[in-house]
Motif scaffolding. Structure first.
Motif, PDB file in Angstrom:
ATOM      1  N   GLU A 144       0.827  -1.203   0.000  1.00 15.60           N
ATOM      2  CA  GLU A 144       0.000   0.000   0.000  1.00 15.60           C
ATOM      3  C   GLU A 144       0.865   1.258   0.000  1.00 15.60           C
ATOM      4  O   GLU A 144       1.740   1.407   0.842  1.00 15.60           O
ATOM      5  CB  GLU A 144      -0.927   0.004   1.220  1.00 15.60           C
ATOM      6  CG  GLU A 144      -1.987  -1.082   1.188  1.00 15.60           C
ATOM      7  CD  GLU A 144      -2.867  -1.018  -0.059  1.00 15.60           C
ATOM      8  OE1 GLU A 144      -2.988   0.072  -0.652  1.00 15.60           O
ATOM      9  OE2 GLU A 144      -3.418  -2.062  -0.435  1.00 15.60           O
ATOM     10  N   GLU A 148      -1.520   6.910  -2.118  1.00 16.03           N
ATOM     11  CA  GLU A 148      -2.819   6.453  -2.627  1.00 16.03           C
ATOM     12  C   GLU A 148      -3.827   6.255  -1.507  1.00 16.03           C
ATOM     13  O   GLU A 148      -5.007   6.598  -1.650  1.00 16.03           O
ATOM     14  CB  GLU A 148      -2.639   5.155  -3.422  1.00 16.03           C
ATOM     15  CG  GLU A 148      -1.933   5.407  -4.747  1.00 16.03           C
ATOM     16  CD  GLU A 148      -1.782   4.141  -5.573  1.00 16.03           C
ATOM     17  OE1 GLU A 148      -1.674   3.052  -4.962  1.00 16.03           O
ATOM     18  OE2 GLU A 148      -1.765   4.243  -6.803  1.00 16.03           O
ATOM     19  N   ALA A 151      -5.153   9.640  -0.365  1.00 12.35           N
ATOM     20  CA  ALA A 151      -6.180  10.226  -1.234  1.00 12.35           C
ATOM     21  C   ALA A 151      -7.567   9.716  -0.853  1.00 12.35           C
ATOM     22  O   ALA A 151      -8.534  10.485  -0.787  1.00 12.35           O
ATOM     23  CB  ALA A 151      -5.873   9.913  -2.694  1.00 12.35           C
ATOM     24  N   VAL A 152      -7.662   8.429  -0.569  1.00  8.31           N
ATOM     25  CA  VAL A 152      -8.960   7.846  -0.205  1.00  8.31           C
ATOM     26  C   VAL A 152      -9.434   8.400   1.140  1.00  8.31           C
ATOM     27  O   VAL A 152     -10.616   8.742   1.312  1.00  8.31           O
ATOM     28  CB  VAL A 152      -8.853   6.302  -0.182  1.00  8.31           C
ATOM     29  CG1 VAL A 152     -10.118   5.669   0.383  1.00  8.31           C
ATOM     30  CG2 VAL A 152      -8.578   5.770  -1.588  1.00  8.31           C
ATOM     31  N   PHE A 179     -16.088   3.317   7.629  1.00 10.16           N
ATOM     32  CA  PHE A 179     -15.039   3.442   6.602  1.00 10.16           C
ATOM     33  C   PHE A 179     -13.741   2.825   7.101  1.00 10.16           C
ATOM     34  O   PHE A 179     -13.115   2.012   6.415  1.00 10.16           O
ATOM     35  CB  PHE A 179     -14.833   4.920   6.246  1.00 10.16           C
ATOM     36  CG  PHE A 179     -13.559   5.196   5.497  1.00 10.16           C
ATOM     37  CD1 PHE A 179     -13.442   4.868   4.151  1.00 10.16           C
ATOM     38  CD2 PHE A 179     -12.471   5.775   6.138  1.00 10.16           C
ATOM     39  CE1 PHE A 179     -12.262   5.120   3.454  1.00 10.16           C
ATOM     40  CE2 PHE A 179     -11.288   6.028   5.442  1.00 10.16           C
ATOM     41  CZ  PHE A 179     -11.184   5.696   4.109  1.00 10.16           C
ATOM     42  N   LEU A 182     -13.796  -0.899   7.257  1.00 11.33           N
ATOM     43  CA  LEU A 182     -13.698  -1.535   5.937  1.00 11.33           C
ATOM     44  C   LEU A 182     -12.275  -1.484   5.404  1.00 11.33           C
ATOM     45  O   LEU A 182     -11.788  -2.437   4.786  1.00 11.33           O
ATOM     46  CB  LEU A 182     -14.629  -0.825   4.938  1.00 11.33           C
ATOM     47  CG  LEU A 182     -16.128  -1.108   5.047  1.00 11.33           C
ATOM     48  CD1 LEU A 182     -16.890  -0.221   4.073  1.00 11.33           C
ATOM     49  CD2 LEU A 182     -16.426  -2.584   4.761  1.00 11.33           C
ATOM     50  N   VAL A 183     -11.603  -0.359   5.617  1.00 11.60           N
ATOM     51  CA  VAL A 183     -10.321  -0.110   4.967  1.00 11.60           C
ATOM     52  C   VAL A 183      -9.137  -0.678   5.762  1.00 11.60           C
ATOM     53  O   VAL A 183      -8.149  -1.137   5.184  1.00 11.60           O
ATOM     54  CB  VAL A 183     -10.166   1.422   4.755  1.00 11.60           C
ATOM     55  CG1 VAL A 183      -8.737   1.823   4.580  1.00 11.60           C
ATOM     56  CG2 VAL A 183     -11.014   1.865   3.555  1.00 11.60           C
ATOM     57  N   ARG A 186      -7.083  -3.912   4.975  1.00  6.49           N
ATOM     58  CA  ARG A 186      -6.270  -3.861   3.762  1.00  6.49           C
ATOM     59  C   ARG A 186      -5.036  -2.989   3.962  1.00  6.49           C
ATOM     60  O   ARG A 186      -4.031  -3.154   3.289  1.00  6.49           O
ATOM     61  CB  ARG A 186      -7.094  -3.259   2.613  1.00  6.49           C
ATOM     62  CG  ARG A 186      -7.942  -4.251   1.894  1.00  6.49           C
ATOM     63  CD  ARG A 186      -7.120  -5.234   1.122  1.00  6.49           C
ATOM     64  NE  ARG A 186      -6.426  -4.577   0.011  1.00  6.49           N
ATOM     65  CZ  ARG A 186      -5.459  -5.138  -0.700  1.00  6.49           C
ATOM     66  NH1 ARG A 186      -5.040  -6.345  -0.409  1.00  6.49           N
ATOM     67  NH2 ARG A 186      -4.912  -4.477  -1.687  1.00  6.49           N
ATOM     68  N   VAL A 187      -5.134  -2.042   4.875  1.00  2.44           N
ATOM     69  CA  VAL A 187      -4.042  -1.084   5.050  1.00  2.44           C
ATOM     70  C   VAL A 187      -3.014  -1.629   6.040  1.00  2.44           C
ATOM     71  O   VAL A 187      -1.810  -1.515   5.829  1.00  2.44           O
ATOM     72  CB  VAL A 187      -4.582   0.288   5.512  1.00  2.44           C
ATOM     73  CG1 VAL A 187      -3.451   1.255   5.824  1.00  2.44           C
ATOM     74  CG2 VAL A 187      -5.490   0.878   4.434  1.00  2.44           C
TER      75      VAL A 187
ATOM     76  N   VAL B 175      -8.300   7.280  -8.350  1.00  5.56           N
ATOM     77  CA  VAL B 175      -8.593   7.451  -6.919  1.00  5.56           C
ATOM     78  C   VAL B 175      -9.755   6.544  -6.503  1.00  5.56           C
ATOM     79  O   VAL B 175      -9.685   5.829  -5.506  1.00  5.56           O
ATOM     80  CB  VAL B 175      -8.916   8.927  -6.560  1.00  5.56           C
ATOM     81  CG1 VAL B 175      -8.956   9.093  -5.046  1.00  5.56           C
ATOM     82  CG2 VAL B 175      -7.885   9.877  -7.158  1.00  5.56           C
ATOM     83  N   ARG B 178      -8.742   2.968  -6.418  1.00  5.90           N
ATOM     84  CA  ARG B 178      -8.003   2.678  -5.191  1.00  5.90           C
ATOM     85  C   ARG B 178      -8.970   2.390  -4.039  1.00  5.90           C
ATOM     86  O   ARG B 178      -8.777   1.476  -3.247  1.00  5.90           O
ATOM     87  CB  ARG B 178      -7.158   3.916  -4.849  1.00  5.90           C
ATOM     88  CG  ARG B 178      -6.131   3.674  -3.817  1.00  5.90           C
ATOM     89  CD  ARG B 178      -4.994   2.879  -4.396  1.00  5.90           C
ATOM     90  NE  ARG B 178      -4.538   1.911  -3.441  1.00  5.90           N
ATOM     91  CZ  ARG B 178      -4.447   0.619  -3.687  1.00  5.90           C
ATOM     92  NH1 ARG B 178      -4.763   0.127  -4.865  1.00  5.90           N
ATOM     93  NH2 ARG B 178      -4.014  -0.206  -2.755  1.00  5.90           N
ATOM     94  N   PHE B 179     -10.007   3.236  -3.958  1.00  4.38           N
ATOM     95  CA  PHE B 179     -11.029   3.025  -2.923  1.00  4.38           C
ATOM     96  C   PHE B 179     -11.626   1.622  -3.047  1.00  4.38           C
ATOM     97  O   PHE B 179     -11.706   0.880  -2.063  1.00  4.38           O
ATOM     98  CB  PHE B 179     -12.128   4.086  -3.057  1.00  4.38           C
ATOM     99  CG  PHE B 179     -13.382   3.766  -2.294  1.00  4.38           C
ATOM    100  CD1 PHE B 179     -13.430   3.906  -0.919  1.00  4.38           C
ATOM    101  CD2 PHE B 179     -14.519   3.332  -2.962  1.00  4.38           C
ATOM    102  CE1 PHE B 179     -14.593   3.614  -0.210  1.00  4.38           C
ATOM    103  CE2 PHE B 179     -15.686   3.033  -2.265  1.00  4.38           C
ATOM    104  CZ  PHE B 179     -15.716   3.177  -0.888  1.00  4.38           C
ATOM    105  N   ALA B 181     -10.401  -0.999  -4.506  1.00  2.00           N
ATOM    106  CA  ALA B 181      -9.398  -2.031  -4.225  1.00  2.00           C
ATOM    107  C   ALA B 181      -9.218  -2.210  -2.715  1.00  2.00           C
ATOM    108  O   ALA B 181      -9.012  -3.320  -2.223  1.00  2.00           O
ATOM    109  CB  ALA B 181      -8.069  -1.673  -4.885  1.00  2.00           C
ATOM    110  N   LEU B 182      -9.315  -1.105  -1.960  1.00  4.20           N
ATOM    111  CA  LEU B 182      -9.168  -1.180  -0.501  1.00  4.20           C
ATOM    112  C   LEU B 182     -10.389  -1.828   0.147  1.00  4.20           C
ATOM    113  O   LEU B 182     -10.270  -2.602   1.090  1.00  4.20           O
ATOM    114  CB  LEU B 182      -8.978   0.223   0.093  1.00  4.20           C
ATOM    115  CG  LEU B 182      -7.610   0.889  -0.081  1.00  4.20           C
ATOM    116  CD1 LEU B 182      -7.648   2.312   0.451  1.00  4.20           C
ATOM    117  CD2 LEU B 182      -6.529   0.091   0.641  1.00  4.20           C
ATOM    118  N   VAL B 183     -11.566  -1.489  -0.354  1.00  5.15           N
ATOM    119  CA  VAL B 183     -12.805  -1.862   0.317  1.00  5.15           C
ATOM    120  C   VAL B 183     -13.314  -3.250  -0.100  1.00  5.15           C
ATOM    121  O   VAL B 183     -13.878  -3.993   0.710  1.00  5.15           O
ATOM    122  CB  VAL B 183     -13.872  -0.771   0.038  1.00  5.15           C
ATOM    123  CG1 VAL B 183     -15.267  -1.282   0.238  1.00  5.15           C
ATOM    124  CG2 VAL B 183     -13.604   0.449   0.918  1.00  5.15           C
TER     125      VAL B 183
END
Lengths: 204, 204
Positions: A144, A148, A151-152, A179, A182-183, A186-187, B175, B178-179, B181-183
């Motif tokens: 990651e 990028e 930005a999200v 949010f 959910l994120v 992955r992060v 952008v 990317r969102f 792909a993360l979610v």
């Protein structure tokens, strides 16, 4: 000394009155006379502090920048949690602090003198730096990119602010917490997820 | 017949001119005279189609609603991919279609007669319904509620629109991709993720 204190209080009252009127009617509609009346100061006092409307617009953005700096203050906590906590403070603040909200709306609209900071860009830079720190702490999944992901995160806060304008429900902690829930996996990776609280650790 | 066609063309020209001026200066600043001049029609023709400014504001929102209906048209594709594709079409559209953009900005601001649809709410409802369909198709992880995921998807699109106002880079496909792909791995499960294309399958 008392004089100086009074001057500071007058200046702050003008900034708050300007923010309220810009927030209500947009910067174009608010006149300097309405702003000084709302602040309860004379037109002369307004012009003592601000030579023109552009200077007053700039002052609102600079005041909001101070609040953003407080929101992004360093704290003794892992970078990812700091980011989560600050994002909640920002979204809550955009809901209830009219100076912060007006400052974010004005900045980047090019309404002032053009020299005021762009607050969304400042927020984005801080989010990116904080994610880079998270990477150094070993919290980020290696695939990651801070840029990028930042930005999200920035777009999410901007969206809650924009939608919150007509329906305050969007500014409730639960949407942003969702949010993050959910994120986060992955992060930071599913395994590290339990270290972090998506709804923020704030006492507010 | 030719008369009717001309009337439709005039009406559309007025809606487009109004959208452009609302987009530039906000709905309060645009006068009916400026709008008719920009559309290249007489003031009388404007009033033949729209009795007042509120009616013209409503017409912009209704025209944008028609475009939103096209963006969310049924397609032969799994619900999750349909949602991804439509979200890209919406964000791209908000960038380049002034009627769509002005319609979204006007709706919910209460500037028109009050009877125009709330487009963000319409979009939210469609996202929720589509996620519910995804659940029935077996694509959704069972612990995710369509309502909560929809809120995050809606806020993301609104944020890209808001930030895109001063910097079009936010409206680039990357952008939002990317969102997604993360979610996605949290919404559909890591195993199902390869079924779906975060950047959309659009040919645009």
């Amino acid at each position: 000394m008392a004089m100086q204190e009074r001057a500071i209080r007058t200046r702050n009252a003008l900034i708050k009155a300007a923010a309220e009127l810009f927030d209500q009617d947009g910067p174009a509609s608010a006149s300097l006379a309405t702003i000084s009346a709302r602040a309860g100061v004379s037109n002369g006092a307004l012009h003592f502090h601000f030579p023109n409307k552009a200077a007053l617009l700039d002052a609102v953005v600079v005041a909001a920048e101070g609040r953003l700096r407080w929101i992004t203050r360093p704290r003794e906590v892992r970078a990812v949690q700091l980011l989560i906590d600050a994002s909640h403070e920002l979204v809550q603040g955009l809901g209830r602090d009219v100076v912060l909200r007006a400052g974010f709306r004005l900045s980047g609209q090019g309404e002032g003198s053009g020299s005021a900071p762009d607050l969304w860009r400042a927020w984005q830079k801080w989010v990116e730096d904080t994610l880079t720190r998270a990477g150094k702490e070993g919290s980020l999944l290696t695939d990651e990119s801070p840029h990028e992901v930042a930005a999200v995160v920035v777009a999410m806060a901007a969206g809650l602010e924009a939608l919150g304008e007509s329906d305050a429900g969007w500014l409730e902690r639960s949407v942003l917490a969702r949010f993050w829930a959910l994120v986060l996996p992955r992060v930071v990776g599913a395994a590290a997820r339990h270290h972090f609280v998506p709804s923020g650790r704030g006492d507010r």
